[in-house]
Design a protein around this motif. Structure first.
Motif, short mmCIF file in Angstrom:
data_model
loop_
_atom_site.label_atom_id
_atom_site.label_comp_id
_atom_site.label_asym_id
_atom_site.label_seq_id
_atom_site.Cartn_x
_atom_site.Cartn_y
_atom_site.Cartn_z
N LYS A 478 0.83 -1.21 -0.03
CA LYS A 478 0.04 0.01 0.14
C LYS A 478 0.78 1.50 -0.12
O LYS A 478 0.76 2.21 -0.62
N LEU A 481 2.16 1.78 -3.61
CA LEU A 481 1.58 2.15 -4.59
C LEU A 481 1.07 3.70 -4.29
O LEU A 481 0.78 4.32 -5.15
N GLY A 482 1.09 4.13 -2.93
CA GLY A 482 0.90 5.57 -2.70
C GLY A 482 1.90 6.53 -3.14
O GLY A 482 1.71 7.35 -3.42
N GLY A 485 1.80 8.11 -6.74
CA GLY A 485 0.83 9.12 -6.93
C GLY A 485 1.79 10.53 -7.27
O GLY A 485 1.48 11.52 -7.99
N GLN A 523 0.39 -3.98 -16.59
CA GLN A 523 -0.40 -4.78 -15.56
C GLN A 523 0.71 -5.69 -14.79
O GLN A 523 1.59 -6.37 -15.40
N GLU A 546 -7.43 -11.06 -6.94
CA GLU A 546 -7.84 -9.93 -6.09
C GLU A 546 -7.29 -8.64 -6.98
O GLU A 546 -6.19 -8.46 -6.76
N PRO A 547 -8.23 -7.80 -7.82
CA PRO A 547 -7.55 -6.70 -8.21
C PRO A 547 -7.20 -5.60 -7.35
O PRO A 547 -8.23 -5.37 -6.33
N LEU A 548 -6.03 -4.94 -7.53
CA LEU A 548 -5.72 -3.73 -6.82
C LEU A 548 -5.80 -2.55 -7.55
O LEU A 548 -6.26 -2.44 -8.59
N GLU A 549 -5.02 -1.54 -6.93
CA GLU A 549 -5.37 -0.18 -7.87
C GLU A 549 -4.07 -0.09 -8.67
O GLU A 549 -3.01 -0.87 -8.57
N GLN A 550 -4.12 0.76 -9.73
CA GLN A 550 -2.87 1.14 -10.47
C GLN A 550 -2.41 0.04 -11.27
O GLN A 550 -1.25 -0.24 -11.46
N GLY A 551 -3.42 -1.00 -11.68
CA GLY A 551 -2.78 -1.85 -12.62
C GLY A 551 -2.35 -3.29 -11.94
O GLY A 551 -1.96 -4.17 -12.48
#
Length: 641
Positions: A478, A481-482, A485, A523, A546-551
């Motif tokens: 997490k 991925l943050g 941004g 992906q 389980e799909p997550l964010e940002q591909g």
């Protein structure tokens, strides 16, 4: 533990359809060849060792009846009651064996046991599994040797050639393993059926001349032998134990045949044939005490000796095949449960998933068996090394079965303790008698078990330390991925699959790829393959997407300890769940760690060095998981243990 199934993958098929009786009979025939090969060849040497072995007693009429009584009641209590009535109820989703029993006990223990109970159960289970490798070495050596020794009964001319002939037969046995037993496996049952019929016929031939030997079925004779012979009588239990050395196969092969065919085969064919033969050998000894040198072959008329040697050799090969295949199956289970490095696993049959071949294990067994034959040179000498490993495994099985009965079945102590106490009393007596063989060769299977136990536990502990080190050097997904941004990486077309043992964190290979290549695919799939402590995982529950964010997509694939992980299988199930990608546009990123032993807390330096060596020699993840090799990128790193 033997993966030489002749056509049924579980006992469920036995209980369905209108042809239940026919199916059960056919499976019982198959069980004769696979399950009962080891215990079925015991008449070749068991009774002989009670009178001529290092701790043998004089073949007086009282002693002969006493030994026969002990043999009968040992077969009845250990095989008929313990394994066929009680232990076979402890199935792990249809599968049996020491590791399956350990996994079953652990399933129930997780939320209820004290902190000490779990490590104790694991230690017992792994040591029991390690002991079975010793059994896998000794069984081919002693069964084939004892069969070929029949030639010396026919004529002393063959005496110098017994060991070379034995080695020749064993060479063929190990060489053909790579071809699998799918074709010849169907012959095992009929051949062993002929073998058991021959055992019974030989016994009856002598029994009709001296039916008084039937009085040996009374337990009084066994008790009197122990009382009159004292310590020497107790030591003869080491020879008596040889009649039940194939017991673990009954439980381990339950997943291939089901409990009903195995029980049918035992009570209708195997037990009567064995006892008729033992009683026949006993009747022969009552008539001629000098026959103790080889009562099995001396039961046969002279014209039958050479055909009987040939049949005995074939039966010995079948018994050996079961133990060899069992070592393959046991190793695969150990790999899936995390106690063994990855090894090459070859499937030798398109129809039977249990038909596997592990080249490394096969050649290691061959070297070990040859060493035993050349070193001991006779089945009598090998009998001194036989028994202690199996008796120890039986004791461990009884302890674990008690845990399962109490924790999983809810059996009261008032019932569980007396039943387990009966089994343990008999087995500990047999174990103690076998312990006297330590100096005569019994040390070998124990030493081998200690070595294998050390390797298995070192691998498990080393993998845990390595995983902890990698988690400590990683960052939460997490958080990663943050950070995209503010500083989004360059994205390139295609799919990247990063394999990771941690289903929650960021794969180290992903961090290395970002650090060095500074790009990210459109992906990104984070793939984790887990192993459960159950034999098989239903196909519908195999893969979770389980799909997550940002591909990003997280994929968790779960396999049982009787199954082989397969990336092609995982990818197929991912597509079925909606995860789309082109294989030619997909890259697999794997981490390769260089391990450096240190004096930091964790393991002793020598164990860290051993783990590092095992890791370097393990089969590559690319080959083991069947990943397309031209799509793999490996990123290396150094890890201090």
């Amino acid at each position: 533990m033997k993966d030489t199934s002749t056509g049924a993958s579980s006992g469920e098929a036995v209980r369905e359809g209108p042809d239940t009786f026919k199916r059960t009979a056919l499976l019982a025939l198959g069980a004769l060849g696979i399950v009962y090969g080891d215990i079925g060849t015991s008449p070749l040497y068991a009774l002989r060792e009670c009178f001529t072995g290092p701790h043998g007693i004089a073949p007086t009429p009282q002693n002969v009846l006493g030994v026969l009584s002990l043999i009968f009641w040992t077969l009845l209590i250990i095989v008929s009651v313990k394994y066929l009535i009680f232990v076979m109820r402890a199935d792990n989703r249809g599968e049996g064996g020491i590791l399956a029993l350990m996994a079953l006990a652990m399933q129930r223990q997780r939320g209820q046991s004290t902190p000490v109970a779990r490590p104790v159960l694991i230690t017992l289970g792994i040591f029991g599994a390690a002991l079975l490798y010793g059994d896998g070495l000794i069984t081919p050596a002693i069964t084939v040797l004892s069969a070929v020794e029949g030639l010396s009964v026919a004529t002393p001319v063959f005496e110098p050639f017994i060991v070379p002939i034995t080695l020749a037969i064993l060479t063929v046995l190990f060489v053909v393993q790579r071809h699998g037993t799918a074709r010849i496996g169907s012959l095992f049952g009929p051949v062993m059926c002929v073998w058991f019929f021959t055992l019974a016929a030989l016994g009856v031939k002598e029994l009709v001349h001296n039916p008084a030997v039937l009085s040996a079925l009374s337990p009084v004779h066994g008790v009197m032998l122990l009382v009159h012979n004292g310590w020497h009588g107790f030591l003869v239990l080491g020879g008596v134990f040889l009649v039940v050395t194939g017991c673990e196969a009954l439980y381990a092969d339950m997943g291939h045949f089901g409990w009903k065919p195995i029980r049918w085969a035992w009570f209708s064919v195997v037990l009567p044939s064995l006892m008729l033969n033992y009683l026949g050998q006993g009747a022969l000894l009552l008539r001629d005490a000098s026959a103790a040198r080889n009562p099995f072959y001396l039961l046969a008329p002279s014209w039958m000796l050479y055909p009987l040697v040939a049949l005995s050799a074939v039966a010995g090969v079948i018994a050996s095949q079961a133990l060899i295949s069992g070592a393959f199956s046991l190793t695969r289970q150990a790999m899936q449960l995390g106690y063994s490095p990855r090894m090459e696993v070859v499937h030798t049959s398109a129809e039977e998933m249990g038909q596997i071949y592990l080249p490394g294990i096969n050649w290691a067994l061959m070297v070990g068996v040859f060493t035993l034959v050349v070193t001991f040179r006779s089945s009598s000498a090998l009998a001194s090394a036989y028994g202690i490993a199996v008796s120890t495994t039986m004791v461990i099985t009884s302890i674990m079965a008690y845990v399962v009965a109490r924790e999983r079945w809810g059996v009261s102590r008032a019932l569980a303790i007396p039943v387990a106490g009966l089994f343990l009393t008999v087995e500990l007596s047999l174990f103690s008698a076998n312990a006297m063989k330590l100096a005569d060769g019994g040390w070998f299977p124990l030493l081998l078990a200690v070595v294998i136990f050390t390797l298995m536990t070192t691998w498990k502990r080393g993998r845990a330390i390595l995983a902890a080190k990698l988690r400590a050097s990683s960052i939460p997904l997490k958080e990663l991925l943050g950070s995209f941004g503010d500083h989004p990486p360059l994205r390139v077309s295609g799919t990247a699959i990063f394999m990771t043992g941690n289903a929650e964190g960021t794969p180290p290979a992903l961090l290395h790829n970002l650090k060095h290549n500074k790009v990210l695919h459109e992906q990104v799939v984070l793939l984790t393959i887990l192993s459960e402590d159950v034999p098989h995982v239903p196909g519908a529950e195999r893969v979770v997407v389980e799909p997550l964010e940002q591909g990003f997509v997280r994929v968790v694939a779960t396999y049982g300890f009787m199954e082989n992980p397969s990336i092609p299988d995982v990818l197929k199930r991912c597509r079925e769940k909606g995860l789309q990608f082109q294989l030619m546009g997909t890259s697999f990123f794997l981490g390769r760690e260089t391990l450096i032993p240190t004096k930091r807390p964790g393991m002793a330096v020598w164990r860290e060095a051993l783990f590092s060596w095992m890791s370097r020699n393990a089969r590559s993840a690319t080959a083991y998981f069947r990943i397309p090799p031209n799509r793999v990128v490996e990123l290396g790193s150094q890890v201090e243990l």
